[in-house]
Design a protein around this motif. Structure first.
Motif, PDB file in Angstrom:
ATOM      1  N   ALA A 114     -11.323  17.892 -14.362  1.00 45.59           N
ATOM      2  CA  ALA A 114     -11.042  17.596 -12.962  1.00 45.59           C
ATOM      3  C   ALA A 114     -10.117  16.392 -12.829  1.00 45.59           C
ATOM      4  CB  ALA A 114     -12.347  17.345 -12.210  1.00 45.59           C
ATOM      5  N   GLU A 115     -10.173  15.456 -13.771  1.00 49.08           N
ATOM      6  CA  GLU A 115      -9.316  14.267 -13.711  1.00 49.08           C
ATOM      7  C   GLU A 115      -7.889  14.564 -14.142  1.00 49.08           C
ATOM      8  OE1 GLU A 115     -12.223  14.398 -15.258  1.00 49.08           O
ATOM      9  OE2 GLU A 115     -13.460  13.305 -13.798  1.00 49.08           O
ATOM     10  N   THR A 116      -7.720  15.323 -15.216  1.00 46.14           N
ATOM     11  CA  THR A 116      -6.370  15.614 -15.719  1.00 46.14           C
ATOM     12  C   THR A 116      -5.708  16.755 -14.947  1.00 46.14           C
ATOM     13  OG1 THR A 116      -7.331  17.053 -17.407  1.00 46.14           O
ATOM     14  CG2 THR A 116      -6.896  14.754 -18.014  1.00 46.14           C
ATOM     15  N   ALA A 117      -6.454  17.782 -14.588  1.00 46.49           N
ATOM     16  CA  ALA A 117      -5.996  18.887 -13.729  1.00 46.49           C
ATOM     17  C   ALA A 117      -4.644  19.457 -14.137  1.00 46.49           C
ATOM     18  CB  ALA A 117      -5.952  18.415 -12.273  1.00 46.49           C
ATOM     19  N   PRO A 118      -4.480  19.940 -15.371  1.00 42.73           N
ATOM     20  CA  PRO A 118      -3.230  20.629 -15.711  1.00 42.73           C
ATOM     21  C   PRO A 118      -3.131  21.949 -14.958  1.00 42.73           C
ATOM     22  CG  PRO A 118      -4.818  20.889 -17.475  1.00 42.73           C
ATOM     23  CD  PRO A 118      -5.443  19.944 -16.485  1.00 42.73           C
ATOM     24  N   SER A 119      -1.923  22.343 -14.618  1.00 41.52           N
ATOM     25  CA  SER A 119      -1.715  23.571 -13.856  1.00 41.52           C
ATOM     26  C   SER A 119      -1.659  24.762 -14.815  1.00 41.52           C
ATOM     27  CB  SER A 119      -0.417  23.482 -13.045  1.00 41.52           C
ATOM     28  OG  SER A 119      -0.137  24.710 -12.408  1.00 41.52           O
ATOM     29  N   GLY A 120      -2.719  25.572 -14.792  1.00 36.94           N
ATOM     30  CA  GLY A 120      -2.719  26.765 -15.626  1.00 36.94           C
ATOM     31  C   GLY A 120      -1.705  27.786 -15.167  1.00 36.94           C
ATOM     32  N   ALA A 121      -1.414  27.826 -13.857  1.00 31.82           N
ATOM     33  CA  ALA A 121      -0.445  28.797 -13.336  1.00 31.82           C
ATOM     34  C   ALA A 121       0.954  28.506 -13.859  1.00 31.82           C
ATOM     35  CB  ALA A 121      -0.465  28.777 -11.809  1.00 31.82           C
ATOM     36  N   ARG A 122       1.356  27.219 -13.836  1.00 31.77           N
ATOM     37  CA  ARG A 122       2.687  26.878 -14.353  1.00 31.77           C
ATOM     38  C   ARG A 122       2.765  27.098 -15.857  1.00 31.77           C
ATOM     39  NH1 ARG A 122       2.459  22.415 -10.631  1.00 31.77           N
ATOM     40  NH2 ARG A 122       1.902  20.995 -12.320  1.00 31.77           N
ATOM     41  N   ALA A 123       1.701  26.752 -16.569  1.00 35.74           N
ATOM     42  CA  ALA A 123       1.702  26.993 -18.011  1.00 35.74           C
ATOM     43  C   ALA A 123       1.794  28.478 -18.313  1.00 35.74           C
ATOM     44  CB  ALA A 123       0.439  26.399 -18.643  1.00 35.74           C
ATOM     45  N   LEU A 124       1.128  29.299 -17.514  1.00 35.82           N
ATOM     46  CA  LEU A 124       1.201  30.744 -17.701  1.00 35.82           C
ATOM     47  C   LEU A 124       2.614  31.261 -17.428  1.00 35.82           C
ATOM     48  CD1 LEU A 124      -0.234  33.433 -18.228  1.00 35.82           C
ATOM     49  CD2 LEU A 124      -0.819  33.510 -15.797  1.00 35.82           C
ATOM     50  N   ALA A 125       3.268  30.729 -16.393  1.00 31.40           N
ATOM     51  CA  ALA A 125       4.632  31.154 -16.082  1.00 31.40           C
ATOM     52  C   ALA A 125       5.589  30.811 -17.226  1.00 31.40           C
ATOM     53  CB  ALA A 125       5.099  30.504 -14.781  1.00 31.40           C
ATOM     54  N   CYS A 164      -0.076  34.133 -24.064  1.00 32.13           N
ATOM     55  CA  CYS A 164      -0.651  33.637 -22.816  1.00 32.13           C
ATOM     56  C   CYS A 164      -2.158  33.409 -22.939  1.00 32.13           C
ATOM     57  CB  CYS A 164      -0.359  34.612 -21.679  1.00 32.13           C
ATOM     58  SG  CYS A 164       1.375  34.699 -21.194  1.00 32.13           S
ATOM     59  N   SER A 165      -2.827  34.220 -23.722  1.00 30.27           N
ATOM     60  CA  SER A 165      -4.272  34.052 -23.877  1.00 30.27           C
ATOM     61  C   SER A 165      -4.598  32.704 -24.520  1.00 30.27           C
ATOM     62  CB  SER A 165      -4.847  35.202 -24.711  1.00 30.27           C
ATOM     63  OG  SER A 165      -4.316  35.191 -26.031  1.00 30.27           O
ATOM     64  N   VAL A 166      -3.796  32.279 -25.502  1.00 29.45           N
ATOM     65  CA  VAL A 166      -4.021  30.981 -26.129  1.00 29.45           C
ATOM     66  C   VAL A 166      -3.746  29.852 -25.142  1.00 29.45           C
ATOM     67  CG1 VAL A 166      -3.309  29.448 -27.998  1.00 29.45           C
ATOM     68  CG2 VAL A 166      -3.487  31.895 -28.405  1.00 29.45           C
ATOM     69  N   VAL A 167      -2.700  29.995 -24.336  1.00 27.72           N
ATOM     70  CA  VAL A 167      -2.371  28.962 -23.350  1.00 27.72           C
ATOM     71  C   VAL A 167      -3.487  28.821 -22.324  1.00 27.72           C
ATOM     72  CG1 VAL A 167      -0.786  28.381 -21.478  1.00 27.72           C
ATOM     73  CG2 VAL A 167       0.118  29.170 -23.655  1.00 27.72           C
ATOM     74  N   LEU A 168      -3.988  29.938 -21.814  1.00 28.87           N
ATOM     75  CA  LEU A 168      -5.048  29.875 -20.811  1.00 28.87           C
ATOM     76  C   LEU A 168      -6.338  29.316 -21.403  1.00 28.87           C
ATOM     77  CD1 LEU A 168      -4.466  33.243 -18.901  1.00 28.87           C
ATOM     78  CD2 LEU A 168      -3.849  30.926 -18.188  1.00 28.87           C
ATOM     79  N   ALA A 169      -6.650  29.685 -22.638  1.00 30.27           N
ATOM     80  CA  ALA A 169      -7.845  29.142 -23.279  1.00 30.27           C
ATOM     81  C   ALA A 169      -7.723  27.632 -23.489  1.00 30.27           C
ATOM     82  CB  ALA A 169      -8.082  29.848 -24.615  1.00 30.27           C
ATOM     83  N   THR A 170      -6.540  27.178 -23.871  1.00 30.58           N
ATOM     84  CA  THR A 170      -6.333  25.736 -24.069  1.00 30.58           C
ATOM     85  C   THR A 170      -6.446  24.986 -22.747  1.00 30.58           C
ATOM     86  OG1 THR A 170      -4.848  26.236 -25.913  1.00 30.58           O
ATOM     87  CG2 THR A 170      -4.754  24.021 -25.001  1.00 30.58           C
ATOM     88  N   HIS A 218       4.532  23.266 -21.883  1.00 27.98           N
ATOM     89  CA  HIS A 218       4.616  24.547 -21.185  1.00 27.98           C
ATOM     90  C   HIS A 218       4.657  24.364 -19.674  1.00 27.98           C
ATOM     91  CE1 HIS A 218       3.172  25.671 -25.191  1.00 27.98           C
ATOM     92  NE2 HIS A 218       3.647  26.867 -24.962  1.00 27.98           N
ATOM     93  N   GLY A 219       5.030  23.149 -19.236  1.00 31.34           N
ATOM     94  CA  GLY A 219       5.244  22.905 -17.819  1.00 31.34           C
ATOM     95  C   GLY A 219       3.995  22.728 -16.994  1.00 31.34           C
ATOM     96  N   SER A 220       2.842  22.517 -17.612  1.00 28.48           N
ATOM     97  CA  SER A 220       1.597  22.430 -16.841  1.00 28.48           C
ATOM     98  C   SER A 220       1.490  21.153 -16.034  1.00 28.48           C
ATOM     99  CB  SER A 220       0.396  22.533 -17.789  1.00 28.48           C
ATOM    100  OG  SER A 220       0.289  21.369 -18.590  1.00 28.48           O
TER     101      SER A 220
END
Length: 425
Positions: free
Chosen positions: A156-167, A143-149, A75-77
């Motif tokens: 803090a080490e992996t830091a996936p971007s929730g904003a890009r995944a949401l987009a 989107c709720s499932v994506v944000l929860a995941t 999802h582009g995170s």
């Protein structure tokens, strides 16, 4: 009598299924669409964790977390590994998520088909908010499932971007789930009557050109990989993996097959692609540096001046577009030259824009240093794809129209003239 009662019972059950609350249908459909692929990834993650040294290292939640991160990457995170940003998207998993959204959207569309005004009332101009409401609820659930995941799997080490995944989730819900809901609910067929036939035929031509070209690109990449299969096997042997790890490694490699297909398409168009900063793989030049041990890279040509015949591969996109436009013309024939020109030329331009979008999604950072730059250059790809697809589509559509007019025109009577070919209204 029994059969009559049975038929009435089935009709009542069907009507009840179509009368469930819209709020429940939309939200649950979006949640299930996201959860389907997520659960599958989690299962693969647990299996992979167990196969790696029989699960000696780490705990099962490590496998679950890794699988969740891969699902978010689809999802582009993006993700950080050892402080290095990995932004490449595994497009095969992304396409799987899109297909699941489509199927779930169809089920939601079937369930909401009994909501709102009927076809006659819609044709009379009554506003119908059933599909927009269901699409919005479907997207919210996804989107709720994506944000929860992202919250549970990220750190803090992996830091996936929730904003890009949401987009990306918004695009999947609105652009994939929405049309599926509209199609299965019957609204799309009603709305399509207001769209001119030329516009629909142009979009169909664009889709045919893009899909056909991607098929040719995939075939060319598979042929190149098969011709140098020994190199791919040599790469795997140098990794010293056991059978279980080899299977998981090949599965991860398979997720990048659509990315490699877009790379191959960029190669056929001419601008090629980069496999690291300062590199270029194209029909006219091949400049490579040190490459990671990855079996799919065995399909790359050897560095140095390419053979004299490879520049002629740039004719392939034009020929493919002409062939695809001609096939599309057979499905939606027209005897008017202007309509054929619009379908082929404009359809080719739309296909070029679609391929340029895929070029944007296919590349990214895959490692440290020079491997931060991998993939085709979008502007160059678009600059080559526009004239190639537009010219090929135009020629193919006009040739198909000429052939159809020739077959439609009756034989001239003795001493007479040929009647005018019929035109579309």
């Amino acid at each position: 009598m029994t059969s009559l009662l049975s038929a009435r019972g089935e009709a009542a059950t069907l009507d009840l299924r179509h009368r469930r609350p819209l709020l429940l249908i939309g939200l649950l459909g979006g949640v299930l669409a996201a959860a389907t692929t997520l659960v599958a990834c989690l299962g693969v993650g647990v299996v992979g964790w167990y196969l790696a040294d029989d699960g000696v290292h780490g705990v099962p939640r490590d496998g679950l977390r890794a699988a969740g991160l891969v699902w978010l990457m689809a999802h582009g995170s993006g993700v950080h590994v050892g402080g290095v940003a990995i932004s490449a998207v595994p497009l095969l998993l992304t396409l799987t998520c899109a297909w699941t959204c489509w199927r779930a959207g169809q089920r939601v569309g079937d369930s909401v088909s009994g909501h709102g005004p009927d076809a006659d009332r819609i044709a009379d101009g009554e506003r119908d908010w059933t599909v927009p409401s269901a699409t919005l609820l479907f997207t919210v659930g996804y989107c709720s499932v994506v944000l929860a995941t992202a919250r549970l799997a990220g750190s803090a080490e992996t830091a996936p971007s929730g904003a890009r995944a949401l987009a990306w989730s918004l695009v999947l819900g609105l652009a994939i789930g929405g049309p599926a809901i509209a199609a299965r609910s019957g609204r799309l067929a009603i709305w399509a009557t207001f769209v001119p036939e030329t516009a629909r035929a142009t979009l169909a031509t664009a889709a045919r050109i893009l899909v056909t070209f991607l098929g040719v690109a995939l075939a060319s990449w598979l042929v190149a990989l098969a011709l140098d299969g020994a190199s791919a096997a040599n790469v795997l042997s140098q990794l010293h993996l056991d059978p279980a790890d080899t299977g998981m490694y090949l599965l991860v490699s398979a997720l990048l097959i659509p990315n490699a297909t877009v790379f191959a398409g960029s190669y056929l168009l001419g601008p090629g692609f980069a496999v690291g900063a300062g590199t270029l793989v194209s029909p006219t030049a091949v400049v490579l540096g040190p490459l990671p041990l990855f079996p799919l890279l065995a399909a790359l040509p050897d560095a140095g001046p390419p053979p004299a015949w490879t520049p002629y591969l740039m004719l392939a996109p034009v020929l493919v577009a002409a062939f695809a436009a001609g096939r599309a013309q057979r499905r939606r024939p027209t005897l008017r030259w202007d309509q054929a020109a619009v379908r082929g030329g404009v359809g080719g331009m739309i296909a070029a824009l679609g391929f340029a979008l895929l070029a944007v999604l296919s590349g990214g950072s895959v490692g440290p240093g020079r491997m931060r730059t991998v993939g085709p250059e979008t502007i160059a790809v678009l600059g080559h794809a526009l004239p190639a697809f537009a010219l090929g589509g135009l020629v193919g559509a006009l040739v198909a129209t000429w052939w159809q007019r020739r077959r439609q025109r009756p034989a001239a009577p003795a001493g007479g003239t040929l009647p005018e070919a019929p035109t579309e209204t």
